[in-house]
Write a protein that holds these residues in place. Sequence first.
Motif, PDB file in Angstrom:
ATOM      1  N   ARG A  22      24.374 -22.676 -12.284  1.00  9.78           N
ATOM      2  CA  ARG A  22      23.848 -21.562 -13.078  1.00  9.78           C
ATOM      3  C   ARG A  22      24.964 -20.577 -13.446  1.00  9.78           C
ATOM      4  O   ARG A  22      25.034 -20.083 -14.566  1.00  9.78           O
ATOM      5  CB  ARG A  22      22.738 -20.844 -12.297  1.00  9.78           C
ATOM      6  CG  ARG A  22      22.036 -19.759 -13.082  1.00  9.78           C
ATOM      7  CD  ARG A  22      20.710 -19.337 -12.465  1.00  9.78           C
ATOM      8  NE  ARG A  22      20.667 -19.277 -11.031  1.00  9.78           N
ATOM      9  CZ  ARG A  22      20.871 -18.168 -10.316  1.00  9.78           C
ATOM     10  NH1 ARG A  22      21.145 -17.027 -10.909  1.00  9.78           N
ATOM     11  NH2 ARG A  22      20.782 -18.199  -8.993  1.00  9.78           N
ATOM     12  N   VAL A  23      25.871 -20.306 -12.508  1.00  8.26           N
ATOM     13  CA  VAL A  23      26.936 -19.329 -12.735  1.00  8.26           C
ATOM     14  C   VAL A  23      28.113 -19.931 -13.508  1.00  8.26           C
ATOM     15  O   VAL A  23      28.660 -19.304 -14.408  1.00  8.26           O
ATOM     16  CB  VAL A  23      27.413 -18.724 -11.388  1.00  8.26           C
ATOM     17  CG1 VAL A  23      28.673 -17.889 -11.571  1.00  8.26           C
ATOM     18  CG2 VAL A  23      26.300 -17.880 -10.769  1.00  8.26           C
ATOM     19  N   HIS A  24      28.520 -21.159 -13.159  1.00 12.64           N
ATOM     20  CA  HIS A  24      29.744 -21.746 -13.712  1.00 12.64           C
ATOM     21  C   HIS A  24      29.520 -22.736 -14.850  1.00 12.64           C
ATOM     22  O   HIS A  24      30.484 -23.140 -15.492  1.00 12.64           O
ATOM     23  CB  HIS A  24      30.560 -22.411 -12.602  1.00 12.64           C
ATOM     24  CG  HIS A  24      31.103 -21.439 -11.619  1.00 12.64           C
ATOM     25  ND1 HIS A  24      32.023 -20.468 -11.959  1.00 12.64           N
ATOM     26  CD2 HIS A  24      30.837 -21.255 -10.298  1.00 12.64           C
ATOM     27  CE1 HIS A  24      32.304 -19.737 -10.891  1.00 12.64           C
ATOM     28  NE2 HIS A  24      31.599 -20.184  -9.880  1.00 12.64           N
ATOM     29  N   ALA A  95      30.856 -18.045  -6.187  1.00  9.53           N
ATOM     30  CA  ALA A  95      29.823 -17.666  -7.152  1.00  9.53           C
ATOM     31  C   ALA A  95      28.978 -16.575  -6.515  1.00  9.53           C
ATOM     32  O   ALA A  95      28.673 -16.626  -5.328  1.00  9.53           O
ATOM     33  CB  ALA A  95      28.939 -18.852  -7.533  1.00  9.53           C
ATOM     34  N   ASP A  97      25.414 -14.476  -7.571  1.00  4.23           N
ATOM     35  CA  ASP A  97      24.292 -14.342  -8.497  1.00  4.23           C
ATOM     36  C   ASP A  97      24.513 -13.097  -9.354  1.00  4.23           C
ATOM     37  O   ASP A  97      24.871 -12.035  -8.829  1.00  4.23           O
ATOM     38  CB  ASP A  97      23.001 -14.206  -7.686  1.00  4.23           C
ATOM     39  CG  ASP A  97      21.753 -14.201  -8.533  1.00  4.23           C
ATOM     40  OD1 ASP A  97      21.613 -13.301  -9.387  1.00  4.23           O
ATOM     41  OD2 ASP A  97      20.909 -15.082  -8.326  1.00  4.23           O
ATOM     42  N   PRO A  98      24.321 -13.208 -10.678  1.00  5.73           N
ATOM     43  CA  PRO A  98      24.563 -12.045 -11.551  1.00  5.73           C
ATOM     44  C   PRO A  98      23.833 -10.771 -11.121  1.00  5.73           C
ATOM     45  O   PRO A  98      24.354  -9.680 -11.299  1.00  5.73           O
ATOM     46  CB  PRO A  98      24.079 -12.530 -12.917  1.00  5.73           C
ATOM     47  CG  PRO A  98      24.290 -14.014 -12.874  1.00  5.73           C
ATOM     48  CD  PRO A  98      23.981 -14.412 -11.443  1.00  5.73           C
ATOM     49  N   GLU A  99      22.652 -10.901 -10.521  1.00  7.75           N
ATOM     50  CA  GLU A  99      21.914  -9.717 -10.065  1.00  7.75           C
ATOM     51  C   GLU A  99      22.611  -9.006  -8.908  1.00  7.75           C
ATOM     52  O   GLU A  99      22.321  -7.836  -8.632  1.00  7.75           O
ATOM     53  CB  GLU A  99      20.500 -10.110  -9.621  1.00  7.75           C
ATOM     54  CG  GLU A  99      19.594 -10.557 -10.747  1.00  7.75           C
ATOM     55  CD  GLU A  99      18.212 -10.910 -10.232  1.00  7.75           C
ATOM     56  OE1 GLU A  99      17.720 -10.243  -9.289  1.00  7.75           O
ATOM     57  OE2 GLU A  99      17.626 -11.863 -10.779  1.00  7.75           O
ATOM     58  N   TYR A 100      23.535  -9.689  -8.229  1.00  7.66           N
ATOM     59  CA  TYR A 100      24.197  -9.138  -7.052  1.00  7.66           C
ATOM     60  C   TYR A 100      25.670  -8.838  -7.297  1.00  7.66           C
ATOM     61  O   TYR A 100      26.349  -8.332  -6.403  1.00  7.66           O
ATOM     62  CB  TYR A 100      24.046 -10.097  -5.867  1.00  7.66           C
ATOM     63  CG  TYR A 100      22.626 -10.185  -5.363  1.00  7.66           C
ATOM     64  CD1 TYR A 100      22.236  -9.504  -4.221  1.00  7.66           C
ATOM     65  CD2 TYR A 100      21.668 -10.928  -6.040  1.00  7.66           C
ATOM     66  CE1 TYR A 100      20.935  -9.573  -3.750  1.00  7.66           C
ATOM     67  CE2 TYR A 100      20.358 -11.010  -5.586  1.00  7.66           C
ATOM     68  CZ  TYR A 100      19.996 -10.327  -4.445  1.00  7.66           C
ATOM     69  OH  TYR A 100      18.712 -10.387  -3.987  1.00  7.66           O
ATOM     70  N   GLN A 101      26.162  -9.153  -8.483  1.00 11.64           N
ATOM     71  CA  GLN A 101      27.562  -8.881  -8.780  1.00 11.64           C
ATOM     72  C   GLN A 101      27.809  -7.381  -8.764  1.00 11.64           C
ATOM     73  O   GLN A 101      26.969  -6.592  -9.185  1.00 11.64           O
ATOM     74  CB  GLN A 101      27.946  -9.504 -10.122  1.00 11.64           C
ATOM     75  CG  GLN A 101      27.974 -11.007 -10.047  1.00 11.64           C
ATOM     76  CD  GLN A 101      28.229 -11.698 -11.373  1.00 11.64           C
ATOM     77  OE1 GLN A 101      28.454 -11.055 -12.397  1.00 11.64           O
ATOM     78  NE2 GLN A 101      28.188 -13.020 -11.357  1.00 11.64           N
ATOM     79  N   SER A 133      36.756 -15.378 -17.486  1.00 13.47           N
ATOM     80  CA  SER A 133      35.555 -14.751 -16.937  1.00 13.47           C
ATOM     81  C   SER A 133      35.293 -13.470 -17.726  1.00 13.47           C
ATOM     82  O   SER A 133      36.231 -12.880 -18.277  1.00 13.47           O
ATOM     83  CB  SER A 133      35.744 -14.443 -15.452  1.00 13.47           C
ATOM     84  OG  SER A 133      36.737 -13.467 -15.262  1.00 13.47           O
ATOM     85  N   ASN A 137      37.335 -10.397 -15.253  1.00 14.51           N
ATOM     86  CA  ASN A 137      37.032  -9.770 -13.963  1.00 14.51           C
ATOM     87  C   ASN A 137      37.498 -10.601 -12.780  1.00 14.51           C
ATOM     88  O   ASN A 137      37.863 -10.048 -11.744  1.00 14.51           O
ATOM     89  CB  ASN A 137      35.531  -9.504 -13.837  1.00 14.51           C
ATOM     90  CG  ASN A 137      35.083  -8.369 -14.717  1.00 14.51           C
ATOM     91  OD1 ASN A 137      35.876  -7.505 -15.078  1.00 14.51           O
ATOM     92  ND2 ASN A 137      33.818  -8.366 -15.078  1.00 14.51           N
TER      93      ASN A 137
END
Length: 189
Positions: A22-24, A95, A97-101, A133, A137
């Motif tokens: 999902r991330v990469h 990786a 999760d985008p919600e936790y970045q 990225s 980042n």
Amino acid sequence: MTIHYEFLQPEHFARFVELANRVHGDNYIDLATLETYAQRSVKNHINASIVALDEERMVGFRLTFAAGQWPFDKWCSVDKWPVAADDMCYFKVIAVDPEYQGSGVGGELLKRSIEQAKQQGAKAGLAHVWEESPGNNAVGYFRACGGELVARHPGRWLVNVIEDGYVCPICESGCDCVAAEMVIPFAAD
């Protein structure tokens, strides 16, 4: 949000693969590859790969190969490393999760992984960091954690596109992304 950290174990594998892809990007990793990679993380019964969980939800991971347990390839500038090759662990992938970045999960994963790698005997860690990225980042993060640039490698992940069906989330076809080869020297305790 209550994050807890555990060593990577087989019961994490399915969630790891889902988050990684999902991330990469699609086909980044599959279960069979992860099983092989996880074995490279353990040396002297010490596991250098860490997962971050929010209850049962996997929100991040750091996959790290123990020094002396990973293959070098043409993307490794061994002659430029500050330590002997057998003393270099490899930060294969992270990786979050985008919600936790931005919540500190990535830094905590790296810190814990370094602690384990040092116990395994590593004196430094290497990563091929994704320059494309968002906002570059990844390179900024790795530099802030003590990473030093060794070399830049355009097209590093193209072989994964060709051989594994990897779908780069940035490039429309193929993959021209640049890997920044970066090393974090470990301070002696």
